[in-house]
Design an enzyme around this catalytic site. Structure first.
Site, mmCIF file in Angstrom:
data_model
loop_
_atom_site.group_PDB
_atom_site.id
_atom_site.type_symbol
_atom_site.label_atom_id
_atom_site.label_comp_id
_atom_site.label_asym_id
_atom_site.label_seq_id
_atom_site.Cartn_x
_atom_site.Cartn_y
_atom_site.Cartn_z
ATOM 1 N N ARG A 164 5.477 5.198 -10.006
ATOM 2 C CA ARG A 164 5.803 3.808 -9.662
ATOM 3 C C ARG A 164 7.055 3.663 -8.780
ATOM 4 N NH1 ARG A 164 1.537 3.834 -11.113
ATOM 5 N NH2 ARG A 164 0.462 2.509 -12.603
ATOM 6 N N SER A 241 0.604 -5.118 -14.935
ATOM 7 C CA SER A 241 1.460 -4.650 -16.037
ATOM 8 C C SER A 241 2.892 -5.088 -15.763
ATOM 9 C CB SER A 241 1.429 -3.120 -16.124
ATOM 10 O OG SER A 241 0.138 -2.708 -16.488
ATOM 11 N N GLU A 342 8.065 -3.836 -14.136
ATOM 12 C CA GLU A 342 7.418 -3.240 -12.955
ATOM 13 C C GLU A 342 7.473 -4.179 -11.733
ATOM 14 O OE1 GLU A 342 3.666 -0.982 -13.597
ATOM 15 O OE2 GLU A 342 2.956 -2.096 -11.864
HETATM 16 C C1 LIG Z 1 -4.179 -8.113 -12.080
HETATM 17 C C2 LIG Z 1 -3.269 -7.060 -11.502
HETATM 18 C C3 LIG Z 1 -3.536 -5.716 -11.715
HETATM 19 C C4 LIG Z 1 -2.692 -4.732 -11.182
HETATM 20 N N1 LIG Z 1 -2.973 -3.413 -11.414
HETATM 21 C C5 LIG Z 1 -2.168 -2.455 -10.911
HETATM 22 C C6 LIG Z 1 -2.446 -1.073 -11.157
HETATM 23 O O1 LIG Z 1 -3.420 -0.718 -11.815
HETATM 24 N N2 LIG Z 1 -1.607 -0.151 -10.633
HETATM 25 C C7 LIG Z 1 -0.517 -0.498 -9.873
HETATM 26 O O2 LIG Z 1 0.196 0.409 -9.410
HETATM 27 N N3 LIG Z 1 -0.250 -1.787 -9.622
HETATM 28 C C8 LIG Z 1 -1.029 -2.770 -10.115
HETATM 29 N N4 LIG Z 1 -0.738 -4.083 -9.885
HETATM 30 C C9 LIG Z 1 0.467 -4.444 -9.109
HETATM 31 C C10 LIG Z 1 0.195 -4.730 -7.615
HETATM 32 O O3 LIG Z 1 -1.127 -5.100 -7.405
HETATM 33 C C11 LIG Z 1 0.504 -3.534 -6.724
HETATM 34 O O4 LIG Z 1 1.829 -3.120 -6.909
HETATM 35 C C12 LIG Z 1 0.288 -3.870 -5.237
HETATM 36 O O5 LIG Z 1 0.322 -2.691 -4.479
HETATM 37 C C13 LIG Z 1 1.319 -4.829 -4.673
HETATM 38 O O6 LIG Z 1 0.951 -5.099 -3.331
HETATM 39 P P1 LIG Z 1 1.218 -6.495 -2.669
HETATM 40 O O7 LIG Z 1 0.731 -6.430 -1.274
HETATM 41 O O8 LIG Z 1 0.665 -7.593 -3.491
HETATM 42 O O9 LIG Z 1 2.803 -6.530 -2.689
HETATM 43 P P2 LIG Z 1 3.759 -7.777 -2.978
HETATM 44 O O10 LIG Z 1 3.601 -8.208 -4.387
HETATM 45 O O11 LIG Z 1 3.601 -8.807 -1.934
HETATM 46 O O12 LIG Z 1 5.179 -7.086 -2.821
HETATM 47 C C14 LIG Z 1 5.630 -6.146 -3.760
HETATM 48 C C15 LIG Z 1 6.847 -5.406 -3.173
HETATM 49 O O13 LIG Z 1 6.420 -4.644 -2.052
HETATM 50 C C16 LIG Z 1 7.106 -5.070 -0.873
HETATM 51 N N5 LIG Z 1 6.150 -5.032 0.229
HETATM 52 C C17 LIG Z 1 4.891 -5.547 0.251
HETATM 53 N N6 LIG Z 1 4.332 -5.319 1.455
HETATM 54 C C18 LIG Z 1 5.251 -4.628 2.185
HETATM 55 C C19 LIG Z 1 5.275 -4.122 3.517
HETATM 56 N N7 LIG Z 1 4.250 -4.254 4.348
HETATM 57 N N8 LIG Z 1 6.410 -3.482 3.929
HETATM 58 C C20 LIG Z 1 7.479 -3.332 3.110
HETATM 59 N N9 LIG Z 1 7.500 -3.805 1.857
HETATM 60 C C21 LIG Z 1 6.405 -4.446 1.408
HETATM 61 C C22 LIG Z 1 7.611 -6.479 -1.176
HETATM 62 O O14 LIG Z 1 8.755 -6.790 -0.404
HETATM 63 C C23 LIG Z 1 7.928 -6.357 -2.652
HETATM 64 O O15 LIG Z 1 9.177 -5.730 -2.809
HETATM 65 C C24 LIG Z 1 -1.563 -5.104 -10.413
HETATM 66 C C25 LIG Z 1 -1.305 -6.463 -10.196
HETATM 67 C C26 LIG Z 1 -2.138 -7.438 -10.734
HETATM 68 C C27 LIG Z 1 -1.851 -8.878 -10.481
#
Ligand SMILES: Cc1cc2nc3c(=O)[nH]c(=O)nc-3n(C[C@H](O)[C@H](O)[C@H](O)COP(=O)(O)OP(=O)(O)OC[C@H]3O[C@@H](n4cnc5c(N)ncnc54)[C@H](O)[C@@H]3O)c2cc1C
Length: 348
Positions: A164, A241, A342
């Protein structure tokens, strides 16, 4: 490129709480990203990069600076000696990317089906599930380096991936805007089958599952746990999570085992967790008096998963924080372990 003013952020996140962004811009190209950065610098505004908003808790006061919502698209594929280099824009929806890889019969990301968010979000916390992590397939990350003010290519080794974590959410937090990610996938089409849930699912079938069957199984299991975003399912209105599985030292592990023994309990053991001396955060939460469905005001724990914090629709970010702190205190008092959140806290 249109710069919007006072934009509510709650609808742009899966948890759906929090206040507005002072400014928000959608960047659909690398040039847009540069222009947005110039705008923020000219006005001396703090920057927030937003992907799919699935790993964020936005404060009720919102974000005082510029939010750059990454919308860079496009997927390209190139075969190379039995492997496939699949390159995607940071704004591509992650699950659509996985669907395309599986449909092309390439292995490596099938167990990561159904994770919400963007391609650009996956390297940030080295997204993982069901025995796979993106660090196993990421070849390189193309990013805008705010320190050097230029586009750079970061090979996998430079990303510092661990459980993570990566340089993007630790040592170099806030330095890079991820523009594209290239993954190397295998042609043999054999899915990874490391997790007990999945092994049980396929126990009756004599032959190993196909990638498509694996993808369908993962999505089905995720849905049963509220870990697949399904419109109308309040248990999936979360940031996934909320706590990481703690990684313990030998001493901490022995202390935990003693505490469990005194309560007549046995710490559950899963090969996937044991390998990294991780303990199930869900088990710790549930054995500290917080069951699935527990509520505290308008915030609560999902009825389907002990680690997902959700709300009734009327909660504020402060309510979610209050619940998070209550759980942390309870787990620490019972087990001597401080659970680490997380999601990324924005504007706190
Ligand atoms: C229902 C659910 C289930 C999930 N299951 C999992 C799982 O099984 N495993 C897991 O690891 N995660 C899980 N997650 C967490 C999440 O989906 C992941 O961490 C996902 O990769 C976040 O991506 P995002 O584009 O939504 O990022 P955001 O939520 O928009 O951003 C998260 C962080 O990443 C940064 N960021 C995003 N895009 C960029 C970019 N292009 N450049 C630089 N920084 C950036 C943001 O600034 C922020 O700090 C889950 C979430 C939900 C809601």
């Amino acid at each position: 490129m249109t710069i919007q003013d006072h934009v509510p952020l709650a609808p742009l996140t899966t948890l759906q709480v929090g206040g507005p962004a002072r400014y928000l811009v959608e960047a659909a190209s690398e040039d847009d990203v540069r222009e947005a950065v110039d705008f923020a610098r000219a006005k001396d505004l703090p920057l927030l990069v937003l992907g799919g908003g699935s790993n964020l808790l936005v404060a009720d006061s919102g974000w005082p600076g510029l939010v750059i919502k990454i919308a860079i698209g496009g997927i390209s594929q190139q075969e190379e000696n039995g492997t496939l280099l699949m390159d995607a824009g940071a704004g591509v929806n992650w699950d659509q990317f996985v669907a395309q890889a599986v449909a092309s019969d390439y292995a490596g990301v099938e167990c990561l089906s159904g994770i919400p968010g963007s391609v650009g979000g996956t390297p940030v916390q080295n997204v993982g599930a069901y025995g796979q992590e993106v660090s196993e397939t990421i070849e390189w990350v193309r990013a805008f380096d705010l320190k050097a003010n230029r586009v750079v290519i970061l090979p996998e080794e430079a990303c510092g991936f661990h459980y993570r974590t990566s340089i993007f959410n630790t040592t170099e937090r806030g330095r890079y805007i991820i523009l594209r990610v290239t993954y190397r996938l295998r042609q043999d089409g054999t899915p990874s089958l490391k997790y007990a849930d999945l092994q049980r699912h396929f126990a009756a079938t004599g032959s190993p599952p196909s990638l498509a069957q694996m993808r369908a199984a993962v999505r089905q299991i995720r849905q049963s746990k509220g870990m697949l975003i399904v419109p109308g399912d309040a248990d999936s209105r979360s940031a996934g999570s909320f706590f990481k599985n703690p990684v313990l030292s030998e001493v901490q592990f022995r202390d935990l085992a003693t505490r469990a023994e005194l309560k007549g309990l046995k710490i559950p053991s899963y090969p996937a967790l044991d390998a990294q001396r991780k303990v199930s955060a869900a088990w710790l939460v549930e054995h500290s008096g917080f069951s699935k469905g527990f509520t505290l005001g308008a915030a609560g724990i999902s009825r389907k998963h002990a680690l997902a914090l959700i709300h009734t629709g009327s909660a504020s970010a402060a309510d979610i924080v209050r619940l998070k702190e209550t759980i942390q205190r309870g787990v620490e008092k019972t087990w001597g372990i401080l659970l680490e959140p997380e999601p990324v806290f924005v504007g706190f």
